[in-house]
Structures are given as C-alpha cells and as structure tokens.
Design an enzyme around this catalytic site. Structure first.
Site, short mmCIF file in Angstrom:
data_model
loop_
_atom_site.label_atom_id
_atom_site.label_comp_id
_atom_site.label_asym_id
_atom_site.label_seq_id
_atom_site.Cartn_x
_atom_site.Cartn_y
_atom_site.Cartn_z
N CYS A 13 -34.46 24.85 -13.44
CA CYS A 13 -34.51 23.96 -12.26
C CYS A 13 -35.96 23.61 -11.92
N ASN A 33 -44.73 33.51 -14.45
CA ASN A 33 -45.21 34.58 -15.34
C ASN A 33 -44.52 34.53 -16.70
N ARG A 36 -39.02 34.60 -18.06
CA ARG A 36 -37.74 34.10 -18.57
C ARG A 36 -37.80 33.90 -20.08
N ARG A 102 -32.33 35.17 -12.22
CA ARG A 102 -31.23 34.44 -11.61
C ARG A 102 -29.85 34.61 -12.24
N SER A 188 -22.68 40.24 -7.05
CA SER A 188 -23.44 40.86 -8.15
C SER A 188 -24.76 41.34 -7.54
N TYR A 190 -27.63 40.44 -8.52
CA TYR A 190 -28.42 39.21 -8.34
C TYR A 190 -28.08 38.53 -7.00
N HIS A 191 -26.79 38.31 -6.76
CA HIS A 191 -26.40 37.63 -5.52
C HIS A 191 -26.79 38.46 -4.29
N GLN A 217 -27.70 26.93 -3.22
CA GLN A 217 -27.33 26.01 -4.31
C GLN A 217 -26.09 26.50 -5.06
N ASN A 249 -21.95 24.36 -18.46
CA ASN A 249 -22.77 24.14 -19.65
C ASN A 249 -22.27 24.97 -20.83
N GLU A 333 -14.32 39.99 -9.45
CA GLU A 333 -14.29 38.82 -8.56
C GLU A 333 -12.83 38.48 -8.29
P1 NAD Z 1 -34.76 30.19 -14.68
O1 NAD Z 1 -34.59 31.61 -15.09
O2 NAD Z 1 -34.59 29.13 -15.70
O3 NAD Z 1 -36.22 29.99 -14.01
C1 NAD Z 1 -36.83 30.94 -13.18
C2 NAD Z 1 -38.32 30.90 -13.47
O4 NAD Z 1 -38.98 31.83 -12.61
C3 NAD Z 1 -38.65 31.31 -14.91
O5 NAD Z 1 -39.49 30.36 -15.52
C4 NAD Z 1 -39.33 32.68 -14.76
O6 NAD Z 1 -40.28 32.92 -15.78
C5 NAD Z 1 -39.94 32.56 -13.36
N1 NAD Z 1 -40.14 33.86 -12.70
C6 NAD Z 1 -39.21 34.84 -12.50
N2 NAD Z 1 -39.78 35.90 -11.88
C7 NAD Z 1 -41.09 35.58 -11.67
C8 NAD Z 1 -42.19 36.26 -11.10
N3 NAD Z 1 -42.06 37.52 -10.64
N4 NAD Z 1 -43.38 35.64 -11.04
C9 NAD Z 1 -43.54 34.36 -11.51
N5 NAD Z 1 -42.53 33.67 -12.09
C10 NAD Z 1 -41.31 34.27 -12.16
O7 NAD Z 1 -33.78 29.96 -13.45
P2 NAD Z 1 -33.26 28.57 -12.82
O8 NAD Z 1 -31.90 28.32 -13.33
O9 NAD Z 1 -34.31 27.53 -12.93
O10 NAD Z 1 -33.12 29.00 -11.29
C11 NAD Z 1 -34.22 28.81 -10.39
C12 NAD Z 1 -33.82 29.30 -9.01
O11 NAD Z 1 -32.68 28.59 -8.56
C13 NAD Z 1 -33.44 30.79 -9.00
O12 NAD Z 1 -34.00 31.41 -7.87
C14 NAD Z 1 -31.94 30.78 -8.92
O13 NAD Z 1 -31.48 31.90 -8.23
C15 NAD Z 1 -31.65 29.48 -8.19
N6 NAD Z 1 -30.34 28.92 -8.55
C16 NAD Z 1 -30.08 28.55 -9.86
C17 NAD Z 1 -28.83 28.03 -10.17
C18 NAD Z 1 -28.45 27.65 -11.59
O14 NAD Z 1 -27.26 27.32 -11.82
N7 NAD Z 1 -29.36 27.64 -12.55
C19 NAD Z 1 -27.87 27.85 -9.15
C20 NAD Z 1 -28.19 28.23 -7.85
C21 NAD Z 1 -29.44 28.75 -7.56
N1 USQ Z 2 -17.03 32.10 -16.16
C1 USQ Z 2 -15.99 31.93 -17.07
N2 USQ Z 2 -16.31 31.85 -18.38
C2 USQ Z 2 -17.60 31.92 -18.84
C3 USQ Z 2 -18.65 32.08 -17.90
C4 USQ Z 2 -18.33 32.17 -16.57
O1 USQ Z 2 -14.82 31.86 -16.70
O2 USQ Z 2 -17.80 31.83 -20.06
C5 USQ Z 2 -16.71 32.19 -14.72
C6 USQ Z 2 -17.30 33.41 -14.02
O3 USQ Z 2 -16.45 34.55 -14.18
C7 USQ Z 2 -17.41 32.91 -12.60
C8 USQ Z 2 -17.68 31.43 -12.74
O4 USQ Z 2 -17.31 31.08 -14.08
O5 USQ Z 2 -16.19 33.05 -11.93
C9 USQ Z 2 -19.14 31.03 -12.52
O6 USQ Z 2 -19.98 31.78 -13.40
P1 USQ Z 2 -21.45 31.24 -13.73
O7 USQ Z 2 -22.07 32.18 -14.71
O8 USQ Z 2 -21.39 29.80 -14.09
O9 USQ Z 2 -22.17 31.30 -12.30
P2 USQ Z 2 -22.79 32.50 -11.46
O10 USQ Z 2 -22.71 33.79 -12.15
O11 USQ Z 2 -22.20 32.44 -10.10
O12 USQ Z 2 -24.32 32.14 -11.37
C10 USQ Z 2 -24.84 30.81 -11.46
C11 USQ Z 2 -26.35 30.93 -11.65
C12 USQ Z 2 -26.95 31.58 -10.40
C13 USQ Z 2 -26.55 30.80 -9.17
C14 USQ Z 2 -25.03 30.65 -9.07
C15 USQ Z 2 -24.64 29.68 -7.99
O13 USQ Z 2 -26.66 31.70 -12.81
O14 USQ Z 2 -28.37 31.58 -10.52
O15 USQ Z 2 -27.00 31.43 -8.02
O16 USQ Z 2 -24.55 30.06 -10.31
S1 USQ Z 2 -23.14 30.16 -7.19
O17 USQ Z 2 -22.14 30.45 -8.22
O18 USQ Z 2 -22.75 29.05 -6.39
O19 USQ Z 2 -23.43 31.35 -6.44
#
Ligand code: NAD
Ligand code: USQ
Length: 407
Positions: A13, A33, A36, A102, A188, A190-191, A217, A249, A333
């Site tokens: 993102c 840093n 990832r 994340r 989780s 994470y959450h 988000q 995805n 879940e």
């Molecule tokens: P990502 O893992 O692709 O990117 C996170 C970035 O943060 C990485 O480049 C990592 O190197 C950097 N990072 C982590 N810890 C760090 C630290 N201690 N110091 C400096 N850099 C650090 O994740 P993303 O999918 O881009 O998600 C970004 C944010 O959005 C996260 O906080 C995540 O919780 C939130 N989010 C993501 C999704 C999703 O579906 N991808 C959905 C909802 C919320």
């Molecule tokens: N799921 C499947 N099959 C798969 C993968 C996942 O059925 O192969 C299910 C999971 O069990 C879950 C749902 O799909 O019920 C969503 O899983 P996910 O991995 O797409 O999403 P989640 O673990 O919730 O995490 C992702 C991001 C996280 C972000 C979150 C937003 O990795 O950073 O915070 O989406 S939310 O879900 O709205 O909290």
C-alpha cells in the site's frame, strides 16, 4: 505542497501511495527498514511481480516523473534516535504510518512471530507518537488500521466509523450518553496490535492534542495504480503466499495458475474490500482533510464493498475457469457472518468506489497470468494455524467443486 513522511513506503500500500502523493506535488520521504523483503526471503516467498530495489524504484520515478522521493532505512520500532532525528530534520506536515507487520497468518505462525508482531507494531506506533510529543511538533498522523478491529459478530448492526454511542443508566435513573471506541474483537495477534494502536492514539490525541486520523481499512485487492504502471520498474508487489497473500488476490492468482481456489471452511466469512486505486485516493483525501485539534481521533472506515468468501470464489471460478476447493480452516473465525459497514466520510469527501464489477478483476488476472512463470507453487498453501489443534488449509481432492464444469 506538504512535506509527507511515509513509514512503510516500500510496501504494497505504501509504495503506490508514495508515488500518488509525489505525483500530486507533495514532497515525499519514505522511511522503511525493508523488513518485508527480508520476511519474504525467510518464508521462501516473493512477490509474483518482479519488484525492483527501493533505490531503483526511486530512480525510475525520478526519470518518469521528474520528482524526487527521498528514502531512509530506519527501523521505527527499534532505532529511536535515528527516527527522532529524521522527524526533526524533515519536519513533516503529515506522517503516514503503514510500517507494521500486517499478515494475520504470519502473526499466528509461532512464538517468535507473535512476539515480533507485537514488538514491531506497538513499539513503532508508540515511538512515533512519543517522539512527536517530545519534540512538541504538530504533524497530522495518518495511520493504517484495519476493519478487523471490529470483529465479525455479524448480527446485522451497521459498523459505525470507530465510535459507538452508548446510553449508560446512572443510579438515579438519569441516562448518560457516551461516545466510546467501538469495542474491539480482534481475530489474530496482528489484529490485536491494531486494536492496541487505537488506545495509543486515543491517549496522545487527548494528552498532547495530536491530530490523528486512523483508517480502518478492509482487504486490499488489485496491484497496479496509474503511477505504478508508468514503468515496469515501478510495479507494485503482488503477494499470493499462504501468509501474506490476501484472499481475493490469492484466488485470482490461483485461477491463473490452474490451482483450485482455497476456500477456508464453508467460505461463509463476509469481509470488507477495497481496490488499491481507492486506497491511494483515500490516503490523498485523508491528507487533505486533517482533523481538528479537539482531542479526538478521527476514525474512517476505508472500504468500498463487502463480499462473502465463497461468493468471491464462485465469481472467479466462473469468470476465469477454475475449481473451488473447500479446505480445513486454519483460522479461528466465525464460519458465517454478515457485515454492514458505514464508509460515509470517504463517500462524502468525494470517493467514487472502484468495485469488483468495474472490470478490474480481469486486469488483475492479466497481471497474474503475465508473471505466472515466477510463481512458487510450494508457497500457496496456508500452513500457519491459529492453534496447534488445527490443520493447515491444504486441499483434499474430494472437496474440489468443479464450478466451471457445472456452469
Ligand atoms: P506490507 O507488508 O506490504 O508493507 C509494510 C511496510 O512496512 C514494508 O515495506 C515493511 O518493510 C515496512 N515496515 C514494517 N515494520 C517496519 C519498521 N519497524 N520500521 C520501518 N518499516 C517497517 O503491508 P501493506 O499491505 O502495504 O500494509 C500497509 C499497512 O496497511 C499495514 O499497517 C496494514 O496493517 C494496513 N492494511 C493493509 C491491508 C492489506 O490488505 N494489504 C488491509 C488493511 C490494512
Ligand atoms: N481465506 C480463504 N482462503 C484463502 C485465504 C483466506 O478462505 O486462501 C479467508 C480467511 O479465512 C478470512 C478471509 O478469507 O476469512 C480474509 O483473509 P485475508 O487473508 O484476505 O485477510 P486478513 O487476514 O483479514 O488480513 C488482510 C490483510 C491485513 C488487513 C485485513 C483487513 O493482510 O493487513 O488488516 O486484511 S480486514 O480483513 O478488513 O481486517
């Protein structure tokens, strides 16, 4: 033009957001840093799309746009001095915080991953807030939170934007109205860290009058944005492995590689989604609309639609021609839930949602097909389980539903 610091700007993102805000004329500093990229190596996984190094990305952006993005390799959870100095010298008007671990499955993988996720996420967020308070400065903090803090009880109540108005009966029959943080119900480790982040924000907004926007988000899908598709060296990452790949995805990628779509359990889980194009637009809107200095965190739900996992699987199976496999759910879940979410603030600010119906599914299938030769099949299964008693999400062949044959 604002000075914008983007923590986690090398991520899925953060990178497209950095480009989008740079394209809008803002002065962008990425702080990352690169943890990832290292986790990818540890997991033996990598982005399906060939992402270039951060230095090459920034150079390519300069060539394509003429704009300079600055990069600092700082661990915001550990290097307090480096982080504080960077904030002091760059004087950001806005700090966008994407920099956390994340993935829910990664955070449940084992003891080390649980400890790392809590240390990294909570320390990073708290360091940022404490440094801002210590320096007595007033940047607008924009944090990426998650819809998952609300939990998935699914009783039909529309989830409000962060706060719940409750009426509390007093001793003498008088009723008191309170706006409280919506009770968290994380699914989780994470959450859970995102739920804890909320309290840190609440305290620093109240105590130090920090201006904070917390974006709850939903699951982000898609990969490319207007800026990342300008040059192949700018391409965004695309995760599909069992820990970091998110469900939509993963399904699109699985369809492209001829792998059955791995539905956990019954697939009755309903979740909120947003396309990566809308993520970057929401971030731009959040940056332009900081909260008042009123002691209250501004919480916005950053999602555009909700879908049930099995409905997504059937949709993709029909459009891309794939089988659907119902696998043991490695998570704890609710098997089935409903989800209604208010996203009123972004809609009122002018967000025009990109939905699954807008044809971008096929664009993502094209990306997945284009780079399918890079796919590592052994990373597709979800092997991280929520408890030792659970089984990983591997396919039992009798559970495969041949959706395209039946259609
Ligand atoms: P990502 O893992 O692709 O990117 C996170 C970035 O943060 C990485 O480049 C990592 O190197 C950097 N990072 C982590 N810890 C760090 C630290 N201690 N110091 C400096 N850099 C650090 O994740 P993303 O999918 O881009 O998600 C970004 C944010 O959005 C996260 O906080 C995540 O919780 C939130 N989010 C993501 C999704 C999703 O579906 N991808 C959905 C909802 C919320
Ligand atoms: N799921 C499947 N099959 C798969 C993968 C996942 O059925 O192969 C299910 C999971 O069990 C879950 C749902 O799909 O019920 C969503 O899983 P996910 O991995 O797409 O999403 P989640 O673990 O919730 O995490 C992702 C991001 C996280 C972000 C979150 C937003 O990795 O950073 O915070 O989406 S939310 O879900 O709205 O909290």
């Amino acid at each position: 033009m604002k000075n914008i610091m983007i923590i986690g700007g090398d991520g899925f993102c953060g990178w497209p957001t950095s480009l989008h805000l740079s394209a809008q004329g803002h002065n962008v500093t990425i702080v990352d840093n690169l943890s990832r990229r290292r986790i990818d190596e540890d997991l033996g996984a990598e982005s399906l799309t060939p992402i270039t190094s951060i230095e090459e990305r920034i150079l390519a952006w300069k060539e394509v746009s003429g704009n300079t993005i600055t990069f600092s390799n700082v661990d915001v959870a550990k290097d307090i001095e480096g982080f504080a100095n960077l904030i002091k010298t760059t004087k950001p008007d806005t700090i966008i915080h994407f920099g956390e671990q994340r993935a829910a499955p990664y955070s449940m993988r084992g003891l080390q991953e649980k400890l790392y996720t809590v240390d990294n996420n909570i320390n990073g967020t708290h360091n940022m807030l404490a440094i801002i308070a210590d320096q007595g400065i007033d940047p607008h903090v924009v944090h990426l939170g998650t819809m998952g803090v609300y939990g998935y009880d699914g009783d039909g109540l529309e989830i409000p934007e962060g706060y719940l108005s409750v009426m509390v009966p007093g001793d003498d029959g008088e009723v008191f109205k309170r706006d409280i943080l919506y009770p968290t119900n994380p699914g989780s480790v994470y959450h859970m860290t995102k739920s804890m982040d909320q309290l840190l924000f609440q305290f620093y907004a109240k105590n130090n009058a920090l201006r904070i926007t917390d974006l709850h988000q939903g699951i982000v899908w898609g990969t490319q944005t207007d800026e990342t598709r300008m040059d192949e060296r700018l391409i965004n990452r695309f995760d599909y492995d069992g820990d970091y790949g998110t469900v939509l995805n993963r399904f699109l990628m699985q369809a492209a590689m001829g792998h059955p779509l791995t539905v956990h359990g019954t697939g009755g889980q309903t979740r909120a989604f947003i396309h990566i194009n809308d993520t970057v637009r929401c971030l731009a809107l959040a940056v332009e609309n900081p909260p008042e200095k009123d002691g209250k965190v501004k919480i916005l739900n950053q999602m555009t639609e909700t879908h049930r996992v099995r409905d997504l699987a059937h949709l993709i199976a029909r459009t891309a021609g794939a089988d659907v496999a119902f696998v043991d759910n490695p998570r704890k879940e609710a098997a089935e839930n409903d989800l209604r979410v208010s996203n009123k603030t972004f809609i009122d600010l002018g967000l025009e949602p990109t939905t699954l119906a807008d044809g971008l599914l096929s664009e993502t299938v094209e990306i997945a097909s284009k780079y399918i030769h890079r796919a590592r099949k052994d990373t597709v299964a979800c092997v991280s389980t929520w408890t030792d008693a659970q089984k990983p999400g591997v396919i039992h062949h009798e559970a495969i539903l041949r959706v395209h044959d039946a259609a």
